[in-house]
Design an enzyme around this catalytic site. Structure first.
Site, PDB file in Angstrom:
ATOM      1  CB  THR A  13     -56.692 -42.183  60.933  1.00 52.98           C
ATOM      2  OG1 THR A  13     -56.909 -42.627  59.601  1.00 52.98           O
ATOM      3  CG2 THR A  13     -55.222 -42.057  61.197  1.00 52.98           C
ATOM      4  CB  ALA A  33     -58.200 -39.277  84.750  1.00 54.16           C
ATOM      5  CB  ALA A  43     -71.333 -46.040  66.405  1.00 53.47           C
ATOM      6  CB  VAL A 132     -56.982 -25.890  66.709  1.00 50.59           C
ATOM      7  CG1 VAL A 132     -56.006 -24.853  66.159  1.00 50.59           C
ATOM      8  CG2 VAL A 132     -58.418 -25.406  66.562  1.00 50.59           C
ATOM      9  N   GLY A 134     -53.852 -30.524  65.728  1.00 51.18           N
ATOM     10  CA  GLY A 134     -53.659 -31.924  66.135  1.00 51.18           C
ATOM     11  C   GLY A 134     -53.120 -32.083  67.544  1.00 51.18           C
ATOM     12  N   GLY A 187     -49.217 -39.923  49.823  1.00 46.61           N
ATOM     13  CA  GLY A 187     -50.209 -39.956  50.900  1.00 46.61           C
ATOM     14  C   GLY A 187     -50.183 -38.725  51.792  1.00 46.61           C
ATOM     15  CD  GLU A 190     -57.933 -35.890  53.152  1.00 45.74           C
ATOM     16  OE1 GLU A 190     -59.008 -36.250  52.652  1.00 45.74           O
ATOM     17  OE2 GLU A 190     -57.796 -35.509  54.316  1.00 45.74           O
ATOM     18  CG  ASP A 201     -57.746 -28.201  57.630  1.00 47.71           C
ATOM     19  OD1 ASP A 201     -58.565 -28.884  58.270  1.00 47.71           O
ATOM     20  OD2 ASP A 201     -56.560 -28.059  57.984  1.00 47.71           O
ATOM     21  CE  LYS A 205     -56.694 -27.967  61.171  1.00 51.21           C
ATOM     22  NZ  LYS A 205     -55.598 -28.518  60.358  1.00 51.21           N
TER      23      LYS A 205
HETATM   24  N1  HSE Z   1     -55.716 -32.015  56.632  1.00 58.72           N
HETATM   25  C1  HSE Z   1     -55.105 -31.401  57.766  1.00 58.72           C
HETATM   26  C2  HSE Z   1     -53.678 -31.027  57.449  1.00 58.72           C
HETATM   27  C3  HSE Z   1     -55.076 -32.259  58.994  1.00 58.72           C
HETATM   28  O1  HSE Z   1     -53.187 -31.256  56.346  1.00 58.72           O
HETATM   29  O2  HSE Z   1     -53.040 -30.462  58.326  1.00 58.72           O
HETATM   30  C4  HSE Z   1     -56.371 -32.287  59.712  1.00 58.72           C
HETATM   31  O3  HSE Z   1     -56.800 -31.021  60.050  1.00 58.72           O
END
Ligand code: HSE
Length: 451
Positions: A13, A33, A43, A132, A134, A187, A190, A201, A205
């Site tokens: 993604t 830049a 890859a 951190v 996004g 969705g 996960e 998670d 961060k």
């Molecule tokens: N799974 C994370 C979230 C996104 O739900 O914010 C990626 O860090």
């Protein structure tokens, strides 16, 4: 000047988002830049999908090491995730003299010290804005924009999945399990949501932000981690009645002894927290992220945006690519240090054990509705020197028929406290729990005023 050449390890993604944003905005990015930035090698194990995404001009291989070994590649973007092969590849890329961009928060929170030391020794950059929150440029803000400040605390909604679940629980009055199922169906969560719902998670961060804010090594193993699985719709409702929302916060704080003014250490914790409804962050809903940072000079600041998704995360990855393109010919000593502080000027302030943190609390006690119960409970708080901030007692008939013994009416007693040491609160809760009139395990949720 020739474009700088980038190799992607993994084109899922975020990788495909990075490819398409870089292509779409290439002229503007080159103007910023000072040089073109091109992904020339990818890859991925799924060769057919990768080829369809990038077209015939980009070399596609299934061996990540072929990208690292390519002398034309200046920057390796690691988008594989996890601590296993990703760690080996990042270390190999550094050893090969490549700059690295990664969105891998787990890798940096756990192995950051080793990775940054290797990069420093080799004179290459490891950039990780996408790791951190996004698309929110929080790393840039902490390392550069706020560099004048002594950071006092950071509190963030840094996991979109859990914020979505909590928003739905509040809006629909549903319990955790049913909202999780719906979030998976849509969705938003996960198939294996463990890292998100257990707070891991967010703790990755928070660990990274803590290191940058306070100039300490990354220490995920010292973080306190509690997720949202034990939260009930009832607690969300009671919090609401008292003027609070419940959010999963990643918190890191310079803990001050208010008597002496000395720094006691660093708090690093992730857990559900009551937040006053009047704070902007309490109104961050759905899968959005937001981070509050309090600096001594700037005061409180708030950063809001999408914490995940192809193009928001690509926005952060490409910002790192532009930074590296601008800086890679600069003297390594003049670059922004990986963790904001110079590597030889790191602090050894300890990350405090949870029993040493100071915060305020929401307590819910299921009690027998009879004389003296309140006095017994508040007496224990008074003896421990804990001050009550607010209380709520539901009438017995509002919480349904008494469970079990029909002769004894039951009620919910909700207490908000002022700040106290967590260790003291643990002792107080054990004493309250031993009272015969306290009928069920006491529910404790921490509370942050964020003022
Ligand atoms: N799974 C994370 C979230 C996104 O739900 O914010 C990626 O860090």
């Amino acid at each position: 000047m020739n474009p700088i050449q980038v190799g992607l390890l993994g084109i899922g993604t975020v990788g495909s988002g990075t490819f398409s944003v870089l292509k779409r905005n290439q002229a503007e990015i080159r103007r910023r830049a000072g040089r073109g930035i091109e992904i020339t090698m990818v890859a991925d194990l799924d060769l057919d999908r990768a080829r369809t995404l990038v077209g015939p001009e980009v070399k596609v291989v299934n061996d990540a090491r072929a990208v690292i070994a390519n002398p034309d590649i200046d920057i390796v973007v690691e988008l594989i995730g996890g601590y296993g092969i990703a760690r080996q590849l990042v270390m190999e890329a550094i050893a090969a003299g490549k700059h690295v961009v990664t969105a891998n928060k787990a890798l940096l929170a756990v192995h950051g010290t080793e990775i940054f030391a290797a990069a420093h020794a080799k004179g290459v950059m490891v950039a990780f804005e996408a790791a951190v929150a996004g698309g929110i440029p929080i790393i840039k803000a902490l390392r550069e924009g706020l560099t004048a400040n002594s950071i006092q605390w950071i509190a963030g909604i840094i996991n979109g999945t859990t914020n979505f679940i909590l928003s739905e629980m509040r809006a629909k009055g549903l319990d955790f399990a049913s909202v999780l199922k719906e979030a998976q169906r849509l969705g938003y969560a996960e198939a294996d949501p463990t890292f998100d719902i257990e707070g891991v998670d967010a703790a990755h961060k928070a660990t990274i932000m803590s290191a940058i804010a306070f100039g300490i090594p990354v220490q995920f193993d010292k973080a306190y981690v509690e997720g949202i699985t034990a939260l009930s719709a009832q607690d969300i409702r009671y919090a609401e009645q008292l003027g609070y929302r419940i959010k999963l916060l990643g918190i890191t704080k310079r803990s001050i002894d208010h008597k002496t003014g000395a720094v006691r250490g660093i708090e690093l914790r992730v857990h559900p927290s009551l937040v006053p409804m009047k704070r902007l962050i309490a109104n961050v809903e759905g899968a959005m992220n937001a981070v509050m940072v309090h600096g001594d000079a700037v005061g409180t600041t708030l950063y809001y945006g999408k914490g995940a998704g192809a193009e928001p995360t690509a926005s952060a990855v490409i910002a790192d690519l532009v930074d590296i393109t601008r800086l890679h010919t600069a003297d390594a000593a003049q670059r922004v240090p990986h963790l904001a502080f110079q590597p030889d000027a790191m602090s050894d302030l300890p990350v405090l054990p949870m029993s040493e943190i100071i915060t305020s609390y929401y307590l819910r006690l299921r009690v027998a509705d009879e004389a003296g119960v309140l006095a017994g409970v508040t007496g224990i708080l008074a003896e421990a020197g804990i001050s009550i901030d607010a209380m709520l007692q539901r009438e017995a008939d509002e919480v349904g028929a008494p469970d079990g013994d029909a002769q004894v009416a039951q009620t919910d007693l909700i207490i908000l406290t002022h700040d106290t040491l967590e260790g003291t609160m643990n002792e107080v809760m054990a004493r309250m729990q031993a009272l015969p009139s306290v009928l069920q395990p006491i529910k404790r949720i921490r509370k942050e005023e964020l003022a």
